[in-house]
Design a protein around this motif. Structure first.
Motif, PDB file in Angstrom:
ATOM      1  N   UNK A   3      -4.456  10.690 -19.796  1.00 47.82           N
ATOM      2  CA  UNK A   3      -3.871  10.092 -18.598  1.00 47.82           C
ATOM      3  C   UNK A   3      -4.084  11.044 -17.424  1.00 47.82           C
ATOM      4  N   UNK A   4      -4.522  10.487 -16.279  1.00 49.82           N
ATOM      5  CA  UNK A   4      -4.787  11.314 -15.102  1.00 49.82           C
ATOM      6  C   UNK A   4      -3.805  10.982 -13.993  1.00 49.82           C
ATOM      7  N   UNK A   5      -3.836  11.809 -12.972  1.00 56.07           N
ATOM      8  CA  UNK A   5      -2.971  11.574 -11.817  1.00 56.07           C
ATOM      9  C   UNK A   5      -3.340  10.265 -11.120  1.00 56.07           C
ATOM     10  N   UNK A   6      -4.636   9.878 -11.227  1.00 55.90           N
ATOM     11  CA  UNK A   6      -5.082   8.608 -10.644  1.00 55.90           C
ATOM     12  C   UNK A   6      -4.443   7.427 -11.374  1.00 55.90           C
ATOM     13  N   UNK A   7      -4.294   7.538 -12.695  1.00 52.63           N
ATOM     14  CA  UNK A   7      -3.641   6.476 -13.467  1.00 52.63           C
ATOM     15  C   UNK A   7      -2.190   6.301 -13.031  1.00 52.63           C
ATOM     16  N   UNK A   8      -1.506   7.440 -12.839  1.00 53.32           N
ATOM     17  CA  UNK A   8      -0.110   7.394 -12.401  1.00 53.32           C
ATOM     18  C   UNK A   8      -0.012   6.736 -11.024  1.00 53.32           C
ATOM     19  N   UNK A   9      -0.908   7.140 -10.126  1.00 56.42           N
ATOM     20  CA  UNK A   9      -0.879   6.597  -8.769  1.00 56.42           C
ATOM     21  C   UNK A   9      -1.117   5.086  -8.778  1.00 56.42           C
ATOM     22  N   UNK A  10      -2.086   4.641  -9.587  1.00 54.61           N
ATOM     23  CA  UNK A  10      -2.398   3.213  -9.633  1.00 54.61           C
ATOM     24  C   UNK A  10      -1.216   2.413 -10.180  1.00 54.61           C
ATOM     25  N   UNK A  21       2.881  15.232  -4.532  1.00 59.64           N
ATOM     26  CA  UNK A  21       4.050  15.726  -3.802  1.00 59.64           C
ATOM     27  C   UNK A  21       5.312  15.561  -4.644  1.00 59.64           C
ATOM     28  N   UNK A  22       5.391  14.500  -5.420  1.00 56.57           N
ATOM     29  CA  UNK A  22       6.544  14.319  -6.310  1.00 56.57           C
ATOM     30  C   UNK A  22       6.532  15.387  -7.399  1.00 56.57           C
ATOM     31  N   UNK A  23       5.363  15.632  -7.977  1.00 56.76           N
ATOM     32  CA  UNK A  23       5.249  16.634  -9.033  1.00 56.76           C
ATOM     33  C   UNK A  23       5.684  18.010  -8.546  1.00 56.76           C
ATOM     34  N   UNK A  24       5.415  18.294  -7.267  1.00 59.80           N
ATOM     35  CA  UNK A  24       5.705  19.617  -6.740  1.00 59.80           C
ATOM     36  C   UNK A  24       7.034  19.693  -6.012  1.00 59.80           C
ATOM     37  N   UNK A  25       7.875  18.635  -6.175  1.00 62.00           N
ATOM     38  CA  UNK A  25       9.230  18.698  -5.657  1.00 62.00           C
ATOM     39  C   UNK A  25       9.344  18.617  -4.153  1.00 62.00           C
ATOM     40  N   UNK A  26       8.327  18.075  -3.483  1.00 49.96           N
ATOM     41  CA  UNK A  26       8.407  17.950  -2.032  1.00 49.96           C
ATOM     42  C   UNK A  26       9.508  16.946  -1.656  1.00 49.96           C
ATOM     43  N   UNK A  27      10.219  17.224  -0.577  1.00 48.94           N
ATOM     44  CA  UNK A  27      11.360  16.378  -0.211  1.00 48.94           C
ATOM     45  C   UNK A  27      11.022  15.341   0.853  1.00 48.94           C
ATOM     46  N   UNK A  28       9.706  15.143   1.123  1.00 53.23           N
ATOM     47  CA  UNK A  28       9.326  14.184   2.159  1.00 53.23           C
ATOM     48  C   UNK A  28       8.866  12.848   1.573  1.00 53.23           C
ATOM     49  N   UNK A  34       9.936   8.152  -5.147  1.00 53.12           N
ATOM     50  CA  UNK A  34       9.891   9.289  -6.065  1.00 53.12           C
ATOM     51  C   UNK A  34      10.403   8.901  -7.443  1.00 53.12           C
ATOM     52  N   UNK A  35      11.480   8.102  -7.469  1.00 50.41           N
ATOM     53  CA  UNK A  35      12.024   7.672  -8.767  1.00 50.41           C
ATOM     54  C   UNK A  35      11.020   6.788  -9.505  1.00 50.41           C
ATOM     55  N   UNK A  36      10.327   5.915  -8.760  1.00 50.63           N
ATOM     56  CA  UNK A  36       9.342   5.036  -9.387  1.00 50.63           C
ATOM     57  C   UNK A  36       8.183   5.855  -9.977  1.00 50.63           C
ATOM     58  N   UNK A  37       7.726   6.861  -9.232  1.00 49.55           N
ATOM     59  CA  UNK A  37       6.633   7.719  -9.711  1.00 49.55           C
ATOM     60  C   UNK A  37       7.056   8.464 -10.979  1.00 49.55           C
ATOM     61  N   UNK A  38       8.281   8.973 -10.976  1.00 49.12           N
ATOM     62  CA  UNK A  38       8.753   9.713 -12.154  1.00 49.12           C
ATOM     63  C   UNK A  38       8.864   8.789 -13.367  1.00 49.12           C
TER      64      UNK A  38
END
Length: 333
Positions: A3-10, A21-28, A34-38
């Motif tokens: 699984x790649x980051x592209x799969x997660x994004x899609x 940005x979610x993986x690295x804890x960015x607050x923007x 962010x919850x959906x990505x996680x």
């Protein structure tokens, strides 16, 4: 397929940048996104590589180490000291040698450009000090191990070459040895100059200046130690002790003395420098100035890792003193 980051994004309907940005804890990134990505990361079982996360954060958690070659007799001890600290602190180690000369340095430079490591430990390859200094001045944290008296403009860890050699002279003088043969390293090396100066200082203080006829330049090899002894014996130059600038050339001197029928230490006492495991294995076991090699590697790595965690680099060199180990080659078992 992994699984790649592209799969997660899609799956999450966002860009790869947003996932990063979610993986690295960015607050923007808004909370709902962010919850959906996680949730997608969990569903897909995506595991980001440590390297990818590190690069996204501007850190690799890798330490680089540049050395001339692994064939140097004491390099393994320095390397082990560094590895002990680096691994304990959760860093990886990326090792570079200069076995292929300019080609090796080009490959090293490409890794510097790629920012493959966060900081650098260096045992200086000959002629590379200006380049390493430039890397430091451009912002790469650098620690030099064994500065060879070059006194660089960046932090270093070194030992007391001159004091160690003086201790060898004091020891031989206490045994009544007044005519030592000195087998140096390459004269252009700072450590050679310091060891020669320290040994000469010890004898000069006893009113016995070193005879230039008994000072032979070597190259830190077994063969140079053997050749130096054979040369003086053939020339009829008398000597009652040998001080070699490393254990390997001292071992060569021992071999030549044994081949010539000279008794060690009765006829000639022999002292080396480094106190490698080899010194315990020669016949007889070798008295030697102990260079704190593993400690030097560990101290350099500890300084670098501490700096990467936020501690300022020291303004002065870290100096770890030599000591003297007495064995049978000078009369003590």
């Amino acid at each position: 397929m992994p699984i790649t980051i592209a799969d997660v994004a899609a799956r999450a309907g966002v860009s790869k940048t947003t996932v990063s940005r979610v993986l690295n804890g960015k607050d923007d990134v808004d909370r709902t996104t962010a919850d959906r990505v996680r949730a997608v990361i969990t569903d897909l079982g995506y595991v980001p590589s440590a390297r990818a996360v590190g690069l996204a954060r501007g850190r690799t958690r890798v330490v680089g180490m540049l050395v001339p070659a692994l064939t140097w007799p004491w390099m393994g001890e320095v390397l082990q000291g560094a590895v002990d600290v680096v691994e304990t602190e959760g860093y990886g180690l990326l090792l570079f040698t200069c076995n292929r000369g300019d080609e090796s340095m080009r490959r090293f430079a490409s890794q510097v450009s790629a920012k493959s490591f966060d900081g650098l430990l260096v045992v200086e390859p000959e002629g590379a000090l200006d380049y390493i200094t430039a890397l430091y001045e451009r912002g790469l944290p650098v620690i030099l191990i064994d500065d060879r008296a070059h006194q660089p403009r960046f932090p270093s860890v070194r030992t007391t070459n001159q004091a160690g050699a003086r201790a060898a002279a004091v020891h031989l003088l206490a045994l009544g040895r007044r005519r030592p043969l000195v087998i140096t390293g390459l004269r252009r090396f700072g450590c050679t100059q310091e060891r020669l100066a320290g040994f000469a200082e010890g004898y000069a203080e006893a009113g016995l200046p070193i005879d230039p006829a008994r000072v032979v330049e070597g190259d830190f090899t077994f063969e140079c130690g053997r050749a130096a002894v054979e040369s003086l014996l053939a020339a009829g130059v008398p000597f009652d002790a040998v001080f070699a600038h490393n254990d390997l050339s001292a071992a060569g001197a021992l071999q030549a003395l044994r081949d010539a029928g000279c008794r060690v230490p009765q006829d000639v006492a022999v002292v080396g420098f480094d106190d490698l495991p080899l010194a315990r294995q020669t016949h007889p076991p070798l008295s030697s100035v102990r260079q704190p090699l593993r400690e030097m590697g560990a101290a350099a790595a500890r300084t670098l890792v501490s700096h990467l965690a936020g501690t300022p680099l020291p303004d002065t060199p870290t100096i770890i003193p030599t000591s003297f180990t007495v064995r049978a080659s000078t009369g003590t078992t």
